[in-house]
Every structure is written in structure tokens, then in C-alpha cells.
Design a protein around this motif. Structure first.
Motif, PDB file in Angstrom:
ATOM      1  N   UNK A 178       0.918   1.702 -12.380  1.00 27.97           N
ATOM      2  CA  UNK A 178       0.984   0.357 -11.917  1.00 27.97           C
ATOM      3  C   UNK A 178       2.172  -0.105 -11.308  1.00 27.97           C
ATOM      4  N   UNK A 179       2.128  -1.023 -10.282  1.00 26.44           N
ATOM      5  CA  UNK A 179       3.330  -1.437  -9.885  1.00 26.44           C
ATOM      6  C   UNK A 179       3.187  -2.912 -10.072  1.00 26.44           C
ATOM      7  N   UNK A 208      -1.928  -7.884 -10.792  1.00 23.53           N
ATOM      8  CA  UNK A 208      -1.596  -6.564 -11.145  1.00 23.53           C
ATOM      9  C   UNK A 208      -2.035  -5.584  -9.895  1.00 23.53           C
ATOM     10  N   UNK A 209      -1.439  -4.847  -9.650  1.00 23.95           N
ATOM     11  CA  UNK A 209      -1.561  -3.715  -8.572  1.00 23.95           C
ATOM     12  C   UNK A 209      -1.443  -2.428  -9.057  1.00 23.95           C
ATOM     13  N   UNK A 210      -2.044  -1.393  -8.452  1.00 22.89           N
ATOM     14  CA  UNK A 210      -2.030  -0.073  -8.624  1.00 22.89           C
ATOM     15  C   UNK A 210      -2.064   0.816  -7.580  1.00 22.89           C
ATOM     16  N   UNK A 211      -1.459   2.120  -7.523  1.00 18.85           N
ATOM     17  CA  UNK A 211      -1.680   3.051  -6.601  1.00 18.85           C
ATOM     18  C   UNK A 211      -2.814   3.760  -6.671  1.00 18.85           C
ATOM     19  N   UNK A 212      -3.560   3.951  -5.628  1.00 16.75           N
ATOM     20  CA  UNK A 212      -4.669   4.862  -5.519  1.00 16.75           C
ATOM     21  C   UNK A 212      -4.281   6.315  -5.685  1.00 16.75           C
ATOM     22  N   UNK A 213      -5.137   7.032  -5.705  1.00 16.20           N
ATOM     23  CA  UNK A 213      -4.771   8.853  -5.970  1.00 16.20           C
ATOM     24  C   UNK A 213      -3.886   9.082  -4.904  1.00 16.20           C
ATOM     25  N   UNK A 214      -4.277   9.027  -3.891  1.00 20.61           N
ATOM     26  CA  UNK A 214      -3.498   9.683  -2.778  1.00 20.61           C
ATOM     27  C   UNK A 214      -2.172   9.274  -2.456  1.00 20.61           C
TER      28      UNK A 214
END
Lengths: 206, 322
Positions: A144-145, A152-158
Motif C-alpha cells: 500500500x502506498x 488508498x493506493x496500491x502497487x500492482x504485482x509487476x
């Protein structure tokens, strides 16, 4: 599917559904009709914003080159392709077009043929790594960033994993803490930083 | 060694040692008592003395009340004194605010030790965010390296320094303040300078702390740090967004600790160690929100806490991927 004892508690959900359908019809938003023959674009609503990746990909508008190139469906040796020399992920079970959409190179594709953007790679990865995907969605995996509440923001897998070689390689650690003066130095673990007594003597120490 | 030039840029013309102790203050009051009595509002006396304050600010600081007893006006005056002191000592204009706990929030932390690879990025992120002394190398977080499959704290090593981590056969366990629900440090403090906030964070009023270090002795996690010297922070490295109970520049001779980055988390942001973690091993959230990530981890993962048998009830959980 609906247990009778929960019928009364389900009522608000029906209201919500009816309202949603009504508002959707009023807004007249039917984006899927325009591309009836194109593969469905898969998008799953997440409770957070996925940090977009397209603008940070090196070659991103992939179609800039690939629209003038003929699609070659033939599996061939990766050493002859311009992008990757090897693809350890899957140990030879995958080929580029397993995950990359042959017609629209700006998209990925699922095994069912649905198109997925480069920022929603979890929809591709989750097909095999469903447990990780579940953890990622609920917060036990992934990063999470910025905020813990609100936007809310999140990084994807790659963002963290190279999709063609997902195991994260070892990296250098940041410098270790100092020992206190008078205490024995730490055991030698292949120390590459200056010992603390040199650091202390070289600086002013009140 | 006091005659060596300090790397710290100082606005003070004379190189008088920083002093924030009450004894030193009283000594100076004895010397210039008459001057102080007649010119208490004249700020030009003693540029780097008085702990970096002007005389009037040092006077007001000395008679400042406990944080929990101060009125809004008193707190605002104190925040302005902190900003003025930082300007004088470090030549940096900071913004110091009094961030208050959010309603219906109790913070909790979880850490996936399967994912932690020992990069120590959290340590660096913490030092940068929280204005810790660079010369004293104060660090709130220790990353313990231990044999894989063990939680053997006594034989763990936090001075590991290989070329690359993770080392084969080793696992890593970062330890910082566990924000205990039943904190022994709070019981040990003889002046109530540290307490548990409504959102579960244990904070320190740096102005009230007398530096006895009883809390450090009582903490089973070695989570507290003492400022033996005035923290030296390069002006360009100073984090200018600070809070009273959080990362404002601390005076010498007080205890500090991890405060879950109150200046960030009470404004809805994630802590700096969470932000810095490159592997996503850290999970932070509101324990009272049933849909938060921390609650998902607590309900669906096998979690443990450090030294649970001591009954301190930490709000910091460790879990694995299994």
C-alpha cells in the motif's frame, strides 16, 4: 443462495441494487455495447486506486511498433526476439502470447481471452497465484502506498515482481547501526562499512 | 573533542555547547539573574545558550506545563518556540503542529517475516522522517537476523552487513516500539512524561522528560533511545513537517522512541517505515475498522507477538505467508 432467515437483512441490498440500476439507466452509460465483437475488457472494482504503470513502461505504447508488424503466432526461440532473451517464469510453459494480447499489444490477456491493462496485472497473475491475489486484495500481500485511510493506493504485482522472472533477487542492505562506545565490536560478517570507532574518532562527539 | 568543528551549520556566532538541562539553566540564571529580571523580554542574550532558545523562550520553556495540561494557547506558544528554536539551531524553517489522535482509531501494525529480507530500508526511512541525530546514529528500528525457523532473540544479530541480503538460511525480524496496550515504560516514568494516547500510541513529551531513562530500563523490546548529545541534523536533511509529540527536533538529554509517525498517521498517511519497505512486508491500519488490512491479517494469518508471556499486550504482530 438466500437463506430465508436472512431475508429481512437482505432487503437493503435489494434497495441498493434497484437504485444502482436506476442510476445507471439514467446516466445512460453503456460502454460495452460499442465494442460488441472485441474481447471483453476485464476490470474488477477495487476499494483502492492502483498506481498506474503505463507511463513508466519503457516501450509502452507497444502498438507504436506492433501495429505495423504482422502477428506471428508461431512459438519460437526467445533469443531471436528483441525484448527478452529468456523467460524463466513458468519454466517454459508460457509463451509471450500467453499473457500478451496478440491483436492489441497495449493490453495483456487472460486465459479466457479478456483484455487487461498493464496496470491491472493482478487479473493475469491471479489466474495461477490465487492465494497471493486474495492476500493482495485484502492487504496481507503487496504494498500500500501513501495513505492508510481516505484515498488508498496500491502497487500492482509487476511494480515489484518482474513478470518474466518474478523471484526478487538479493540486494545490498543499508548500513548497520553502531555499537556503543566501550562495547565489543560486532562479529565479523564480511563488514564493508567503516568500524564505528573510526567513525566516532573522525567526528566531533560531544 | 569539543574544540573540533561541527559539521552542523549553526547560526550561533559563539560555539557555546548546547544545553537544555535545568541545572545549566539555573546556573546561568544565577550569573545573569539581574539582567534576566530587568530584560526578560529581550531576546538577544545568549545566542546558542539556553538550549538554542532566546532567553525569553528558554524562560517560557522552563515554566511550560505538561502537554496534557496545556491549553490551546499554551500549546500554540510552545509550537512557535519550537519553530524559532529550530530556526536558530539548524537554520531551517519547520512547521510544527499539534496532531491530535483521530476518533475511533486504534493503530496496529503487522509485519510479514516471510517477506522481510533485511534490507534495512525501514531504518533509513525512519531516520529521515523523524529527524533523528545523524551523528549519534539514533535508530528506532533494529532488524534482527537469526537462523531460519527460529525466534531466538538472544542469538540474533542486528549488526549483520553482508554484500547482499537475504543470506541463505537466515530470516529477519525488525523490532521497534511495540506500542504495548499495557506499557511498562509508562509505569516506570516517575514524572508521567510518557503515556498512552487514545489511539494507542505511546508518546513522550520531550519537554517534560527529565532523562532518568527508567523507561529504557523497563522496556522489554529495547525500543527507546536516549539523546546523549544534541541531535545533529544537516539542514537539507531536516524533515520540515513535524509534530509536537512526534518528530520535532529533540533537545539533548531526553528519551525518544518510535511513535508510529504521529505527524503522518494522524493525518491519514502511512508510517515512514511502511512507506520505505521495498518488499511490502508491513501492514498498518486501524484495529477498530473491521475492513482494514490489519484486521484481515489478524483474522486470516497465523500471527504472534514478541515476548507475549510478559503480558505487555503489544499492538505489533508478526505473521508468515503460510
Amino acid at each position: 443462495m438466500f437463506p430465508s432467515k436472512n431475508w429481512q437483512t437482505m432487503m437493503p441490498w435489494w434497495l441498493v441494487l434497484v437504485l444502482t440500476v436506476l442510476s445507471a439507466s439514467v446516466a445512460n452509460a453503456q460502454p460495452s455495447e460499442a465494442q460488441a465483437d472485441a474481447p471483453a475488457r476485464l476490470a474488477v472494482q477495487t476499494p483502492f486506486e492502483i498506481v498506474p504503470r503505463e507511463d513508466r513502461l519503457t516501450y509502452y505504447p507497444c502498438m507504436a511498433c506492433h501495429q505495423v508488424m504482422e502477428v506471428n503466432y508461431q512459438e519460437r526461440d526467445l533469443a531471436q526476439t528483441p525484448h527478452l532473451k529468456e523467460q524463466p517464469h513458468g519454466e517454459g510453459r508460457f509463451w509471450c502470447l500467453t499473457c500478451h494480447d496478440p491483436e492489441d499489444r497495449n493490453s495483456l490477456r487472460t486465459l479466457k481471452g479478456e483484455r487487461v491493462g498493464f496496470s491491472e496485472t493482478h487479473l493475469v497473475c491471479e489466474q495461477c497465484h490465487s492465494h497471493r491475489g486474495q492476500d493482495w486484495f485484502h492487504g496481507a500481500h503487496g504494498k500500500r502506498v501513501d495513505n492508510w485511510q481516505g484515498q488508498r493506493a496500491i502497487y500492482t504485482c509487476t511494480e515489484c515482481h518482474d513478470p518474466h522472472n518474478p523471484v526478487i533477487p538479493p540486494g545490498p542492505p543499508d548500513p548497520p547501526p553502531p555499537t556503543r562506545i566501550g562495547f565489543p565490536p560486532p562479529q565479523d560478517h564480511g563488514i564493508k562499512h567503516a568500524p564505528i570507532w573510526e567513525t566516532v574518532l573522525s567526528n566531533s562527539h560531544r | 573533542m569539543t574544540d573540533k568543528p561541527s559539521k552542523q551549520p549553526q547560526t550561533a556566532p559563539d560555539d557555546a555547547p548546547f544545553s537544555h538541562s535545568r541545572r545549566g539553566f539555573l546556573k546561568r540564571v544565577g550569573v545573569v539573574g539581574g539582567v534576566a529580571a530587568t530584560a526578560g523580554s529581550v531576546p538577544a542574550i545568549g545566542q546558542a545558550a539556553w538550549g538554542g532558545h532566546t532567553l525569553s523562550d528558554a524562560f517560557a520553556d522552563f515554566f511550560q506545563r505538561h502537554y496534557q495540561r496545556m491549553s490551546r494557547d499554551e500549546i500554540n506558544a510552545s509550537l512557535e518556540r519550537i519553530e524559532r528554536r529550530t530556526k536558530r539551531l539548524y537554520d531551517v524553517t519547520i512547521q510544527c503542529e499539534d496532531s491530535r489522535p483521530l476518533p475511533d482509531v486504534v493503530f496496529g501494525y503487522a509485519l510479514n517475516i516471510s517477506k522481510c529480507k533485511g534490507y534495512r530500508k525501514c531504518v533509513t526511512g525512519c531516520v529521515t522522517e523523524n529527524n533523528m541525530g545523524r551523528e549519534s546514529q539514533t535508530q528506532y528500528i533494529r532488524v534482527l537476523q537469526m537462523k531460519r525457523g527460529t525466534i531466538d532473540l538472544e542469538h540474533s544479530d542486528h549488526y549483520y552487513d553482508p554484500e547482499t541480503v537475504p543470506v541463505a538460511g537466515m530470516q529477519y525480524l525488525p523490532v521497534q516500539c511495540q506500542q504495548c496496550e499495557d506499557p511498562p515504560c509508562v509505569k516506570a516514568c516517575p514524572v508521567k512524561a510518557t503515556w498512552k494516547e487514545p489511539d494507542g500510541i505511546i508518546v513522550v513529551d520531550y519537554n517534560w522528560c527529565i532523562g532518568c531513562r527508567y523507561c529504557m530500563a523497563s522496556c522489554p523490546y529495547f525500543a527507546r533511545r536516549f539523546n546523549w548529545s544534541q541531535p545533529q541534523i544537516p539542514a537539507e536533511k531536516m524533515n520540515t513537517f513535524t509534530s509536537y509529540l512526534g518528530n520535532r527536533p529533540r533537545p539533548r538529554g531526553v528519551v525518544e522512541k518510535c511513535h508510529f509517525c504521529t505527524q503522518r498517521t494522524r493525518n491519514g498517511r502511512l508510517p515512514a517505515c511502511h512507506q520505505a519497505c521495498p518488499t511490502g512486508a508491513r501492514v498498518f491500519g486501524n484495529l477498530l475498522d473491521p475492513h482494514s488490512e490489519i484486521r484481515y491479517v489478524l483474522q486470516n494469518k497465523t500471527v504472534f507477538r514478541l515476548k507475549e508471556d510478559l503480558g505487555t499486550e503489544p499492538k505489533f504482530w508478526y505473521y508468515t505467508d503460510v
